[in-house]
Design a protein around this motif. Structure first.
Motif, PDB file in Angstrom:
ATOM      1  N   VAL A 173       0.845   4.568 -11.510  1.00  0.00           N
ATOM      2  CA  VAL A 173       0.689   4.568 -10.050  1.00  0.00           C
ATOM      3  C   VAL A 173       1.727   5.476  -9.394  1.00  0.00           C
ATOM      4  O   VAL A 173       1.421   6.194  -8.434  1.00  0.00           O
ATOM      5  CB  VAL A 173       0.782   3.132  -9.496  1.00  0.00           C
ATOM      6  CG1 VAL A 173       0.735   3.147  -7.963  1.00  0.00           C
ATOM      7  CG2 VAL A 173      -0.350   2.271 -10.040  1.00  0.00           C
ATOM      8  N   LEU A 174       2.946   5.488  -9.919  1.00  0.00           N
ATOM      9  CA  LEU A 174       3.962   6.390  -9.370  1.00  0.00           C
ATOM     10  C   LEU A 174       3.546   7.849  -9.533  1.00  0.00           C
ATOM     11  O   LEU A 174       3.776   8.678  -8.631  1.00  0.00           O
ATOM     12  CB  LEU A 174       5.312   6.160 -10.047  1.00  0.00           C
ATOM     13  CG  LEU A 174       6.046   4.851  -9.756  1.00  0.00           C
ATOM     14  CD1 LEU A 174       7.444   4.883 -10.362  1.00  0.00           C
ATOM     15  CD2 LEU A 174       6.150   4.593  -8.252  1.00  0.00           C
ATOM     16  N   GLU A 191      -3.350   2.597   1.019  1.00  0.00           N
ATOM     17  CA  GLU A 191      -2.268   1.609   0.985  1.00  0.00           C
ATOM     18  C   GLU A 191      -1.388   1.799  -0.244  1.00  0.00           C
ATOM     19  O   GLU A 191      -0.170   1.610  -0.175  1.00  0.00           O
ATOM     20  CB  GLU A 191      -2.857   0.191   0.977  1.00  0.00           C
ATOM     21  CG  GLU A 191      -3.460  -0.245   2.296  1.00  0.00           C
ATOM     22  CD  GLU A 191      -4.109  -1.612   2.205  1.00  0.00           C
ATOM     23  OE1 GLU A 191      -4.108  -2.184   1.078  1.00  0.00           O
ATOM     24  OE2 GLU A 191      -4.602  -2.131   3.217  1.00  0.00           O
ATOM     25  N   VAL A 192      -1.993   2.182  -1.347  1.00  0.00           N
ATOM     26  CA  VAL A 192      -1.234   2.357  -2.589  1.00  0.00           C
ATOM     27  C   VAL A 192      -0.599   3.739  -2.664  1.00  0.00           C
ATOM     28  O   VAL A 192       0.568   3.872  -3.049  1.00  0.00           O
ATOM     29  CB  VAL A 192      -2.140   2.123  -3.818  1.00  0.00           C
ATOM     30  CG1 VAL A 192      -1.371   2.396  -5.113  1.00  0.00           C
ATOM     31  CG2 VAL A 192      -2.698   0.712  -3.815  1.00  0.00           C
ATOM     32  N   LEU A 193      -1.343   4.768  -2.281  1.00  0.00           N
ATOM     33  CA  LEU A 193      -0.898   6.142  -2.520  1.00  0.00           C
ATOM     34  C   LEU A 193      -0.049   6.735  -1.400  1.00  0.00           C
ATOM     35  O   LEU A 193       0.860   7.527  -1.668  1.00  0.00           O
ATOM     36  CB  LEU A 193      -2.123   7.036  -2.739  1.00  0.00           C
ATOM     37  CG  LEU A 193      -3.003   6.699  -3.939  1.00  0.00           C
ATOM     38  CD1 LEU A 193      -4.258   7.564  -3.932  1.00  0.00           C
ATOM     39  CD2 LEU A 193      -2.235   6.878  -5.239  1.00  0.00           C
ATOM     40  N   ALA A 225       7.457   2.382  -1.945  1.00  0.00           N
ATOM     41  CA  ALA A 225       6.488   2.953  -2.888  1.00  0.00           C
ATOM     42  C   ALA A 225       6.535   2.213  -4.220  1.00  0.00           C
ATOM     43  O   ALA A 225       5.499   1.934  -4.836  1.00  0.00           O
ATOM     44  CB  ALA A 225       6.775   4.435  -3.098  1.00  0.00           C
ATOM     45  N   TYR A 226       7.748   1.864  -4.659  1.00  0.00           N
ATOM     46  CA  TYR A 226       7.887   1.135  -5.919  1.00  0.00           C
ATOM     47  C   TYR A 226       7.282  -0.267  -5.794  1.00  0.00           C
ATOM     48  O   TYR A 226       6.667  -0.762  -6.740  1.00  0.00           O
ATOM     49  CB  TYR A 226       9.358   1.021  -6.321  1.00  0.00           C
ATOM     50  CG  TYR A 226      10.110   2.336  -6.293  1.00  0.00           C
ATOM     51  CD1 TYR A 226       9.452   3.549  -6.522  1.00  0.00           C
ATOM     52  CD2 TYR A 226      11.475   2.383  -6.029  1.00  0.00           C
ATOM     53  CE1 TYR A 226      10.137   4.760  -6.490  1.00  0.00           C
ATOM     54  CE2 TYR A 226      12.177   3.578  -6.005  1.00  0.00           C
ATOM     55  CZ  TYR A 226      11.507   4.760  -6.224  1.00  0.00           C
ATOM     56  OH  TYR A 226      12.188   5.951  -6.180  1.00  0.00           O
ATOM     57  N   ALA A 263       4.298  -1.768  -8.038  1.00  0.00           N
ATOM     58  CA  ALA A 263       4.436  -3.035  -8.760  1.00  0.00           C
ATOM     59  C   ALA A 263       3.337  -4.012  -8.360  1.00  0.00           C
ATOM     60  O   ALA A 263       2.784  -4.724  -9.210  1.00  0.00           O
ATOM     61  CB  ALA A 263       5.810  -3.647  -8.485  1.00  0.00           C
ATOM     62  N   LYS A 264       3.012  -4.042  -7.091  1.00  0.00           N
ATOM     63  CA  LYS A 264       1.944  -4.929  -6.619  1.00  0.00           C
ATOM     64  C   LYS A 264       0.613  -4.561  -7.268  1.00  0.00           C
ATOM     65  O   LYS A 264      -0.175  -5.432  -7.651  1.00  0.00           O
ATOM     66  CB  LYS A 264       1.834  -4.838  -5.095  1.00  0.00           C
ATOM     67  CG  LYS A 264       0.822  -5.792  -4.486  1.00  0.00           C
ATOM     68  CD  LYS A 264       0.817  -5.682  -2.971  1.00  0.00           C
ATOM     69  CE  LYS A 264      -0.212  -6.631  -2.363  1.00  0.00           C
ATOM     70  NZ  LYS A 264      -0.224  -6.520  -0.871  1.00  0.00           N
ATOM     71  N   GLU A 265       0.365  -3.269  -7.402  1.00  0.00           N
ATOM     72  CA  GLU A 265      -0.867  -2.825  -8.057  1.00  0.00           C
ATOM     73  C   GLU A 265      -0.849  -3.192  -9.545  1.00  0.00           C
ATOM     74  O   GLU A 265      -1.871  -3.614 -10.099  1.00  0.00           O
ATOM     75  CB  GLU A 265      -1.023  -1.310  -7.889  1.00  0.00           C
ATOM     76  CG  GLU A 265      -2.043  -0.660  -8.805  1.00  0.00           C
ATOM     77  CD  GLU A 265      -3.433  -1.258  -8.693  1.00  0.00           C
ATOM     78  OE1 GLU A 265      -4.195  -1.152  -9.676  1.00  0.00           O
ATOM     79  OE2 GLU A 265      -3.774  -1.845  -7.633  1.00  0.00           O
TER      80      GLU A 265
END
Length: 286
Positions: free
Chosen positions: A180-181, A210-212, A220-221, A225-227
């Motif tokens: 994801v990072l 929301e993620v990107l 962002a981290y 982590a949530k994803e």
């Protein structure tokens, strides 16, 4: 419901959870080789559903490089992936750390079981007395004899077994976190949603943003982590009734509570791959 998160330490349900349920879970997971294998196998299936297939996803392929070594070394130097994961609160939310941490402290206390004294038989129902004499006392005596003969070796072995089970969860979490990072960094550079991003995170544009769409840093981290916890679960994030259920009647209920809706949605969205998994299980011997 909130009150069920903590059971009265002096109550019968708390005693049952502490003295019976936790020991049984300890044996079924940490001390059970097939349980260790099933843990890794289920996480492998979840990783495929989550888009962590290195043959199909470039980001999964890149994120996989060095992930086991990074987890084993756990070097939290400035800017390292481990430091970012710690800022995102990725670790210490697995089954062992959340549900068996207190029990493990008892096990490792001074190299002995460190078990609390059981209630007197006069204060227990007849069936409880039989259980205590025929099972609990016999189990405790056997384990204590083992510890007396090889305290350091047994302690080290249990510690390694617990670490192995936790690693079976957290390596996959770290792999997803790194993936994801990488996608966040690619989005920051290009401002475009790619096919790989949709393959990994789905087609919901709002969720993708929301993620990107995150500035590099703790937020962002945390999003990464949530994803990761959507697929490799955070056992501390449950409602009170789930906490109560897993402490009393259904010891592994948390996994079912989190996995069933996630897997059901994936099966509905990916009928072809769902058929592949069904065929694979049909050919297996278990």
């Amino acid at each position: 419901l909130k009150s069920t998160r903590r059971l009265d330490d002096s109550g019968a349900l708390a005693w049952f959870n502490r003295e019976i349920m936790n020991r049984w879970k300890f044996g079924k997971t940490i001390l059970n080789p097939p349980g260790q294998v099933r843990n890794v196998f289920s996480n492998t299936i979840m990783s495929s559903m989550a888009g962590l297939n290195p043959f199909l996803s470039k980001s999964a392929r890149e994120a996989r490089k060095g992930v086991i070594g990074e987890y084993v070394r756990r070097e939290a130097t400035k800017g390292s992936i481990i430091e970012k994961a710690m800022q995102g609160q990725l670790f210490n939310t697995d089954f062992i750390n959340v549900e068996l941490k207190a029990h493990l402290r008892d096990v490792f206390d001074s190299g002995k079981m460190g078990l609390k004294k059981l209630p007197e038989p006069t204060t227990m129902p007849e069936v409880g007395v039989d259980l205590m004499h025929n099972y609990v006392h016999r189990m405790e005596n056997g384990i204590r004899k083992v510890f007396e003969k090889a305290k350091s070796g047994a302690k080290a072995g249990l510690d390694k077994a617990a670490w192995t089970y936790t690693a079976g969860d957290e390596v996959f979490k770290l792999w997803r976190f790194k993936q994801v990072l990488l996608l966040q960094n690619e989005f920051r550079q290009t401002g475009k949603i790619t096919r790989d991003m949709r393959r990994v995170l789905g087609n919901d544009n709002k969720f993708l943003m929301e993620v990107l769409d995150q500035v590099d840093g703790p937020l962002a981290y945390r999003a990464a982590a949530k994803e990761a916890h959507r697929w490799f679960f955070d056992y501390s994030d449950v409602p009170g009734w789930v906490e109560f259920t897993r402490k009393t009647g259904l010891p592994f209920f948390t996994y079912s509570y989190k996995a069933i809706p996630r897997v059901a949605k994936w099966l509905n969205d990916n009928p072809v791959q769902s058929f592949m998994w069904r065929q694979a299980f049909d050919y297996m011997s278990f």
